[in-house]
Design a protein around this motif. Structure first.
Motif, mmCIF file in Angstrom:
data_model
loop_
_atom_site.group_PDB
_atom_site.id
_atom_site.type_symbol
_atom_site.label_atom_id
_atom_site.label_comp_id
_atom_site.label_asym_id
_atom_site.label_seq_id
_atom_site.Cartn_x
_atom_site.Cartn_y
_atom_site.Cartn_z
ATOM 1 N N GLY A 1 0.627 -1.052 0.108
ATOM 2 C CA GLY A 1 -0.502 -0.268 0.604
ATOM 3 C C GLY A 1 0.847 1.630 0.211
ATOM 4 O O GLY A 1 0.992 1.975 -1.331
ATOM 5 N N SER A 2 2.275 1.492 0.751
ATOM 6 C CA SER A 2 2.505 2.398 0.699
ATOM 7 C C SER A 2 3.391 3.507 0.299
ATOM 8 O O SER A 2 3.807 4.403 0.068
ATOM 9 C CB SER A 2 3.017 2.011 2.720
ATOM 10 N N ILE A 3 3.961 1.692 -0.371
ATOM 11 C CA ILE A 3 5.454 2.177 -1.292
ATOM 12 C C ILE A 3 4.919 1.623 -2.807
ATOM 13 O O ILE A 3 5.658 2.196 -3.545
ATOM 14 C CB ILE A 3 6.675 1.388 -1.040
ATOM 15 N N PHE A 4 3.580 1.061 -2.807
ATOM 16 C CA PHE A 4 3.400 1.544 -4.613
ATOM 17 C C PHE A 4 1.618 1.659 -4.507
ATOM 18 O O PHE A 4 1.913 2.743 -5.536
ATOM 19 C CB PHE A 4 3.155 -0.514 -4.991
ATOM 20 N N ILE A 5 0.593 1.000 -4.123
ATOM 21 C CA ILE A 5 0.047 1.282 -4.364
ATOM 22 C C ILE A 5 -0.352 3.366 -4.346
ATOM 23 O O ILE A 5 -1.717 3.943 -5.116
ATOM 24 C CB ILE A 5 -1.530 0.399 -4.097
ATOM 25 N N TYR A 6 -0.654 3.840 -3.030
ATOM 26 C CA TYR A 6 -1.328 4.584 -2.862
ATOM 27 C C TYR A 6 -0.647 5.736 -3.953
ATOM 28 O O TYR A 6 -0.992 6.473 -3.517
ATOM 29 C CB TYR A 6 -0.979 4.932 -1.440
ATOM 30 N N PRO A 7 0.566 5.343 -3.426
ATOM 31 C CA PRO A 7 1.585 5.688 -4.171
ATOM 32 C C PRO A 7 1.400 6.892 -6.256
ATOM 33 O O PRO A 7 1.283 7.532 -6.646
ATOM 34 C CB PRO A 7 3.058 6.322 -4.534
ATOM 35 N N LEU A 8 1.348 5.709 -6.198
ATOM 36 C CA LEU A 8 0.897 5.111 -7.523
ATOM 37 C C LEU A 8 -0.972 5.664 -8.166
ATOM 38 O O LEU A 8 -0.956 6.638 -9.025
ATOM 39 C CB LEU A 8 1.235 4.056 -8.019
ATOM 40 N N VAL A 9 -1.828 5.351 -7.495
ATOM 41 C CA VAL A 9 -3.178 6.402 -7.268
ATOM 42 C C VAL A 9 -3.027 7.548 -8.039
ATOM 43 O O VAL A 9 -3.863 7.771 -8.574
ATOM 44 C CB VAL A 9 -4.151 5.038 -6.910
ATOM 45 N N GLY A 10 -2.475 7.813 -6.480
ATOM 46 C CA GLY A 10 -2.386 9.098 -6.050
ATOM 47 C C GLY A 10 -1.880 10.095 -6.999
ATOM 48 O O GLY A 10 -2.704 11.238 -7.043
ATOM 49 N N THR A 11 -0.541 9.786 -7.422
ATOM 50 C CA THR A 11 -0.261 10.630 -8.588
ATOM 51 C C THR A 11 -1.079 10.643 -10.035
ATOM 52 O O THR A 11 -1.145 11.499 -10.030
ATOM 53 C CB THR A 11 1.335 9.682 -8.835
ATOM 54 N N PHE A 12 -1.637 9.153 -9.673
ATOM 55 C CA PHE A 12 -2.938 9.723 -11.525
ATOM 56 C C PHE A 12 -3.824 10.102 -11.471
ATOM 57 O O PHE A 12 -4.074 11.005 -12.215
ATOM 58 C CB PHE A 12 -2.652 7.946 -11.758
ATOM 59 N N ALA A 13 -4.327 10.095 -10.116
ATOM 60 C CA ALA A 13 -5.627 10.736 -9.692
ATOM 61 C C ALA A 13 -5.110 12.266 -9.913
ATOM 62 O O ALA A 13 -5.741 13.340 -10.409
ATOM 63 C CB ALA A 13 -6.301 10.635 -8.483
ATOM 64 N N THR A 14 -3.961 12.794 -9.154
ATOM 65 C CA THR A 14 -3.610 14.423 -8.687
ATOM 66 C C THR A 14 -2.945 14.832 -10.334
ATOM 67 O O THR A 14 -3.714 15.575 -10.725
ATOM 68 C CB THR A 14 -2.855 14.397 -7.475
ATOM 69 N N CYS A 15 -2.494 13.984 -10.940
ATOM 70 C CA CYS A 15 -1.495 14.557 -12.366
ATOM 71 C C CYS A 15 -2.985 14.928 -13.151
ATOM 72 O O CYS A 15 -3.384 16.122 -14.197
ATOM 73 C CB CYS A 15 -0.499 13.524 -12.725
ATOM 74 N N GLY A 16 -4.247 13.661 -13.481
ATOM 75 C CA GLY A 16 -4.906 13.077 -14.073
ATOM 76 C C GLY A 16 -5.328 14.758 -13.933
ATOM 77 O O GLY A 16 -6.833 15.382 -14.708
ATOM 78 N N LEU A 17 -5.931 15.006 -12.404
ATOM 79 C CA LEU A 17 -7.394 16.452 -12.047
ATOM 80 C C LEU A 17 -5.998 18.060 -12.937
ATOM 81 O O LEU A 17 -6.818 18.756 -13.750
ATOM 82 C CB LEU A 17 -7.115 16.706 -11.018
ATOM 83 N N VAL A 18 -4.522 17.522 -12.640
ATOM 84 C CA VAL A 18 -4.229 18.803 -13.522
ATOM 85 C C VAL A 18 -4.377 18.865 -15.349
ATOM 86 O O VAL A 18 -4.448 19.411 -15.891
ATOM 87 C CB VAL A 18 -2.969 18.669 -12.761
ATOM 88 N N MET A 19 -3.897 17.839 -15.798
ATOM 89 C CA MET A 19 -3.570 17.427 -17.017
ATOM 90 C C MET A 19 -5.888 17.335 -17.961
ATOM 91 O O MET A 19 -5.496 18.716 -18.519
ATOM 92 C CB MET A 19 -3.040 17.039 -17.336
#
Length: 621
Positions: free
Chosen positions: A298-316
């Motif tokens: 969770g902490s090293i793979f899932i949360y950073p990966l999904v969180g980055t995708f969602a955040t960058c998706g919001l911006v882009m």
């Protein structure tokens, strides 16, 4: 334990011979051993290194506070050492350490080192204390400085119950948490702005031209500075997210902020928004129950990966293009205003230039003037002034009214002054990010005043730059200088008027002799957690104030401090199970607040715990 009884002439050295951290620890241990405070100096030295493995005890301003609880200590003591050359102690700020306080405490459950840290903090927050200590000409003079610790007045420790601070409404509580996360991000951002801004400033200043050097060593130095001023927005957004969601929020916050700033020109304000979004997204993701086989990922793979995708998706895909379109619309609007009155145009350009200090709004205004520097150089005459008034105004405010600013802000003010003179608006960002409601109106007003005066004096600036570095190519130098001073003074006065004193609490809350909290697990009736931005002064002041009040009221209390030396006196599950309530006295986000879910909770700033401890404890009823 009173620190005045722990510092003896035999344990003070005003000229350490050590040149390394290891030698410094050995030399200070030798002082304690010669004074008869240790039964086994080698064992105590080993215990000191065990503490260093947990976390480096080198702090800001060249101060190091090595400490340990050890069976080798026969009596509590403090050794003080001054290095005239400085020692690489591994402090977080990268600076050499030259003032050392070694705290020796017997093992056995007492908290001598925490008590002494609390009392020592009252000296470290005093203006000029460190410089006065280093300037001491004799051991007697140094000891007098160290042991002259103000005791609290009778009124401060009055037995009369103080009125309970009014509980924060849910809305105000949410705002307080938002401010904590913002301060956490800002504290990590400041070194990048200071390092980057000063390096860029020096390169431009030494070159003697109002532009970034394009070749040679100065160009290399300028690139170093530009790197710092480019990275700070990612650091700001990343650590806001980290404060909200812990380490899994760091990558989404940083990457999302980088995309927002570098691809859509959102500036530091956009980085703040993205940082909060990333943090809340990751925090929500962490609430999703994962299968046992995937928990470790969770902490090293899932949360950073999904969180980055969602955040960058919001911006882009949502906010990036509208922001870019808005900036283009602003530019077209300014072009249409080119024929308006100078006062009106100066007001608009001054406000936009100062508003976000190098951000997208600033860029629209400055580029509008810079692209016409060959045809209408009078535009840069006003804008060049507005560029430098935010950092100069804040630097002036820290000089005129230092009690309105924290220590790190006063230090940032010095760098801001340099950046302002060289025309780098970003020098004001640490102040605006930490207190936007008060700082932004002040810098906008200063930018308007400076810009309008530049236009009214018919100042002409032939360089696409701001600050006083361009004075050699300015026609109407007197008007340029008058506009700069008027804008900076306007900003400074408004900030001073709007901001409250931040040092009053540090001066009022001098610590008395310590009163122990309960040591037994599960025995405390009330629990407390204290934490402040510096992790030294108010953290321990609040803790000791609560413990003192509890002692006088016959209440068993356990206080966990989350400070510069880590978490002390950790509250356990058994403590939580048996206690009636918890007091969270903090100015920054605390670790593991979810532990106290379901408990009666009183959440206050550290100032309330320092000044109204008895009233807070009365609320248990």
């Amino acid at each position: 334990m009173d620190i005045t009884n722990l510092i003896e002439p035999e344990t003070i050295c005003l000229d350490l011979k050590a040149t390394t951290k290891d030698d410094a620890l050995k030399e200070l241990v030798e002082l304690l051993d010669m004074a008869g405070k240790l039964a086994d100096k080698e064992q105590f030295l080993a215990d000191l290194w065990k503490r260093e493995e947990i976390g480096n005890t080198g702090f800001e301003d060249g101060v190091a506070i090595p400490h340990a609880k050890s069976d080798a200590v026969t009596a509590p003591a403090v050794a003080v050492g001054i290095s005239r050359t400085g020692i690489d102690y591994g402090a977080e700020d990268g600076e050499l350490s030259d003032v050392f306080f070694m705290l020796a405490s017997p093992d056995g459950g007492d908290h001598h080192h925490i008590e002494v840290l609390a009392q020592l903090s009252t000296k470290l927050i005093e203006e000029e204390f460190i410089s006065q200590l280093k300037a001491a000409q004799s051991v007697e003079q140094a000891r007098e400085l160290l042991t002259n610790i103000q005791q609290p007045s009778h009124e401060f420790w009055s037995d009369e119950p103080l009125p309970l601070p009014e509980p924060l409404s849910p809305w105000k509580l949410r705002l307080a948490h938002i401010k904590e996360h913002l301060l956490f991000g800002t504290s990590h951002m400041i070194p990048f702005i200071v390092a980057g801004g000063v390096l860029l400033s020096l390169s431009v200043m030494i070159s003697g031209h109002g532009a970034v050097p394009e070749s040679g060593v100065l160009a290399d130095i300028a690139q170093m500075g530009i790197a710092g001023l480019t990275l700070f927005t990612a650091v700001l957004g990343g650590y806001i997210a980290y404060s909200i969601a812990d380490k899994p929020g760091l990558a989404p916050g940083m990457i999302g902020s980088w995309v927002a700033v570098n691809h859509y020109n959102t500036g530091f304000l956009g980085a703040i928004v993205v940082g909060f979004f990333a943090g809340f997204v990751v925090r929500m993701l962490k609430k999703i129950q994962l299968p046992d086989s995937m928990t470790s990922l969770g902490s090293i793979f899932i949360y950073p990966l999904v969180g980055t995708f969602a955040t960058c998706g919001l911006v882009m895909w949502l906010i990036g293009s509208p922001i870019s379109a808005a900036m283009a619309g602003l530019n077209d609007w300014l072009t249409g205003m080119a024929g308006a009155s100078k006062v009106m145009l100066g007001t608009v350009l001054g406000a936009m230039t100062a508003f976000d200090m190098g951000g997208p709004v600033n860029k629209v205004a400055t580029l509008f003037a810079q692209t016409q520097v060959n045809t209408q150089p009078w535009l840069m005459g006003g804008v060049g002034i507005a560029i430098c008034t935010p950092p100069l105004g804040l630097a002036l405010a820290t000089f005129l009214s230092p009690k309105k600013f924290k220590r790190d802000e006063r230090e940032a003010g010095k760098a801001a002054g340099i950046m302002g003179m060289i025309g780098i608006s970003e020098g004001a960002i640490p102040f605006a990010a930490a207190d936007p409601a008060r700082v932004l109106p002040a810098i906008v007003a200063g930018g308007i005043v400076g810009n309008v005066i530049g236009f009214m004096f018919h100042v002409i600036n032939h360089a696409p730059w701001g600050g006083w570095i361009v004075l050699p190519v300015v026609d109407g130098k007197i008007g340029y200088i008058v506009g700069t001073l008027a804008g900076a003074i306007t900003t400074a006065l408004i900030v001073i008027l709007l901001k409250k004193n931040v040092l009053d609490e540090e001066e009022e809350a001098a610590l008395a002799r310590a009163y122990h909290a309960t040591d037994g697990e599960g025995e405390a009736e009330i629990l407390a957690v204290t934490s402040c931005p510096s992790g030294v002064a108010h953290t321990f002041l609040a803790a000791k104030s609560l413990e003192k009040a509890a002692y006088t009221m016959g209440i068993k209390i356990k206080v966990e401090t989350q400070g510069a030396n880590g978490i002390n006196n950790h509250i356990t599950e058994k403590d939580i199970k048996n206690a009636k309530m918890v007091i969270l006295a903090h100015d920054v986000a605390i670790k593991e607040p979810e532990r106290f879910k379901g408990m009666k909770t009183l959440e206050v700033p550290t100032r309330d715990a320092i000044l109204n401890a008895r009233a807070l404890l009365y609320s248990r009823r």
